[in-house]
Structures are given as C-alpha cells and as structure tokens.
Design a protein around this motif. Structure first.
Motif, PDB file in Angstrom:
ATOM      1  N   ASN A  35      -2.815 -14.085  -7.546  1.00 21.23           N
ATOM      2  CA  ASN A  35      -3.865 -13.154  -7.161  1.00 21.23           C
ATOM      3  C   ASN A  35      -3.543 -12.608  -5.777  1.00 21.23           C
ATOM      4  O   ASN A  35      -3.253 -13.378  -4.857  1.00 21.23           O
ATOM      5  CB  ASN A  35      -5.214 -13.878  -7.161  1.00 21.23           C
ATOM      6  N   ARG A  36      -3.583 -11.317  -5.636  1.00 20.92           N
ATOM      7  CA  ARG A  36      -3.250 -10.644  -4.385  1.00 20.92           C
ATOM      8  C   ARG A  36      -4.086 -11.161  -3.222  1.00 20.92           C
ATOM      9  O   ARG A  36      -3.585 -11.422  -2.138  1.00 20.92           O
ATOM     10  CB  ARG A  36      -3.453  -9.141  -4.580  1.00 20.92           C
ATOM     11  N   ASP A  37      -5.391 -11.313  -3.443  1.00 24.22           N
ATOM     12  CA  ASP A  37      -6.289 -11.750  -2.371  1.00 24.22           C
ATOM     13  C   ASP A  37      -5.980 -13.184  -1.936  1.00 24.22           C
ATOM     14  O   ASP A  37      -6.015 -13.492  -0.742  1.00 24.22           O
ATOM     15  CB  ASP A  37      -7.748 -11.632  -2.810  1.00 24.22           C
ATOM     16  N   ASP A  38      -5.654 -14.052  -2.890  1.00 23.39           N
ATOM     17  CA  ASP A  38      -5.313 -15.437  -2.557  1.00 23.39           C
ATOM     18  C   ASP A  38      -4.054 -15.486  -1.685  1.00 23.39           C
ATOM     19  O   ASP A  38      -3.985 -16.252  -0.728  1.00 23.39           O
ATOM     20  CB  ASP A  38      -5.096 -16.270  -3.817  1.00 23.39           C
ATOM     21  N   ARG A  73       8.622  -8.967   1.751  1.00 19.10           N
ATOM     22  CA  ARG A  73       8.411  -8.014   0.648  1.00 19.10           C
ATOM     23  C   ARG A  73       7.176  -8.367  -0.181  1.00 19.10           C
ATOM     24  O   ARG A  73       6.479  -7.498  -0.687  1.00 19.10           O
ATOM     25  CB  ARG A  73       9.659  -7.943  -0.234  1.00 19.10           C
ATOM     26  N   THR A  74       6.910  -9.664  -0.312  1.00 14.91           N
ATOM     27  CA  THR A  74       5.754 -10.122  -1.078  1.00 14.91           C
ATOM     28  C   THR A  74       4.448  -9.695  -0.406  1.00 14.91           C
ATOM     29  O   THR A  74       3.553  -9.136  -1.049  1.00 14.91           O
ATOM     30  CB  THR A  74       5.787 -11.651  -1.268  1.00 14.91           C
ATOM     31  N   VAL A  75       4.335  -9.924   0.896  1.00 17.40           N
ATOM     32  CA  VAL A  75       3.124  -9.535   1.628  1.00 17.40           C
ATOM     33  C   VAL A  75       2.999  -8.012   1.659  1.00 17.40           C
ATOM     34  O   VAL A  75       1.903  -7.474   1.486  1.00 17.40           O
ATOM     35  CB  VAL A  75       3.132 -10.129   3.056  1.00 17.40           C
ATOM     36  N   LYS A  76       4.110  -7.321   1.839  1.00 16.10           N
ATOM     37  CA  LYS A  76       4.088  -5.852   1.862  1.00 16.10           C
ATOM     38  C   LYS A  76       3.552  -5.304   0.537  1.00 16.10           C
ATOM     39  O   LYS A  76       2.690  -4.429   0.518  1.00 16.10           O
ATOM     40  CB  LYS A  76       5.496  -5.317   2.124  1.00 16.10           C
ATOM     41  N   LYS A  77       4.046  -5.843  -0.572  1.00 14.59           N
ATOM     42  CA  LYS A  77       3.588  -5.389  -1.882  1.00 14.59           C
ATOM     43  C   LYS A  77       2.114  -5.743  -2.093  1.00 14.59           C
ATOM     44  O   LYS A  77       1.355  -4.945  -2.642  1.00 14.59           O
ATOM     45  CB  LYS A  77       4.445  -5.998  -2.988  1.00 14.59           C
ATOM     46  N   ALA A  78       1.699  -6.927  -1.645  1.00 11.47           N
ATOM     47  CA  ALA A  78       0.297  -7.346  -1.796  1.00 11.47           C
ATOM     48  C   ALA A  78      -0.630  -6.379  -1.061  1.00 11.47           C
ATOM     49  O   ALA A  78      -1.706  -6.042  -1.557  1.00 11.47           O
ATOM     50  CB  ALA A  78       0.111  -8.767  -1.277  1.00 11.47           C
ATOM     51  N   GLU A  80      -0.221  -3.292  -0.612  1.00  8.06           N
ATOM     52  CA  GLU A  80      -0.255  -2.008  -1.306  1.00  8.06           C
ATOM     53  C   GLU A  80      -1.148  -2.040  -2.548  1.00  8.06           C
ATOM     54  O   GLU A  80      -1.558  -0.988  -3.033  1.00  8.06           O
ATOM     55  CB  GLU A  80       1.167  -1.602  -1.716  1.00  8.06           C
ATOM     56  N   LEU A  81      -1.444  -3.229  -3.044  1.00  9.98           N
ATOM     57  CA  LEU A  81      -2.258  -3.362  -4.260  1.00  9.98           C
ATOM     58  C   LEU A  81      -3.752  -3.326  -3.939  1.00  9.98           C
ATOM     59  O   LEU A  81      -4.164  -3.585  -2.815  1.00  9.98           O
ATOM     60  CB  LEU A  81      -1.934  -4.682  -4.959  1.00  9.98           C
ATOM     61  N   GLU A  82      -4.536  -3.040  -4.964  1.00 14.84           N
ATOM     62  CA  GLU A  82      -5.990  -3.054  -4.822  1.00 14.84           C
ATOM     63  C   GLU A  82      -6.495  -4.494  -4.877  1.00 14.84           C
ATOM     64  O   GLU A  82      -5.827  -5.389  -5.384  1.00 14.84           O
ATOM     65  CB  GLU A  82      -6.638  -2.246  -5.952  1.00 14.84           C
ATOM     66  N   ARG A  83      -7.722  -4.690  -4.389  1.00 17.19           N
ATOM     67  CA  ARG A  83      -8.351  -6.013  -4.420  1.00 17.19           C
ATOM     68  C   ARG A  83      -8.366  -6.580  -5.830  1.00 17.19           C
ATOM     69  O   ARG A  83      -8.444  -5.842  -6.805  1.00 17.19           O
ATOM     70  CB  ARG A  83      -9.808  -5.929  -3.940  1.00 17.19           C
TER      71      ARG A  83
END
Length: 89
Positions: A35-38, A73-78, A80-83
């Motif tokens: 999960n992006r938020d996690d 790269r992982t944090v950068k992509k996260a 860019e994503l929506e909640r």
C-alpha cells in the motif's frame, strides 16, 4: 535474502526496528506490492531517524547495492501515486 540491512550502532532498538521496517516495505514493493500510504508512513519514520540527505543516500545506496532494490525509486513512485493505491515496482 543474502544481505544485511545497513544500520547504525548508535540507534535505539526502536529506531533500528523502524529502519528495518522501511527497508522491508521497499522489498515488498518489488516482490509482491504494498500500500502506497503504508510505505510513505515507514519512510517518514525513517526520515525522523535519518534526517540528513547524505546519510540517507549512503544507507539507501548500501541497501540497493546489496539487495538490488532502490528505496529512492520506490519512494519517488509512491509519491506519484494517488492515496490508497497499490505500489508494485
């Protein structure tokens, strides 16, 4: 997993756990998705422990070199994503 997490011996046990949790979330993003938020919550805790950009680069570089997984790269992509999105690298 044939590598060790880059840790600082001056950190408390709680800080070590938080840093390991962040690196494990990066691993999961590559292996199965998270999960992006996690992920961003664990990154925020990581940054409280490692506020210096140069120290972050050093630790994340060491982790990437040994694991092949890029925290940057992982944090950068996260970001860019929506909640509530699922992040898969």
């Amino acid at each position: 997993m044939n590598y060790q997490y880059p840790l600082d011996e001056t950190w408390s046990t709680e800080e070590i756990v938080d840093v390991i949790n962040f690196f494990q979330m990066v691993e999961k993003a590559y292996e199965s998705g998270v999960n992006r938020d996690d992920l961003l919550i664990t990154y925020t805790k990581f940054k409280q422990i490692v506020p210096s950009k140069s120290e972050e680069k050093k630790l994340c570089g060491t982790f990437e070199k040994s694991s092949g997984y890029s925290p940057y790269r992982t944090v950068k992509k996260a970001r860019e994503l929506e909640r509530d999105s699922k992040l898969r690298m």
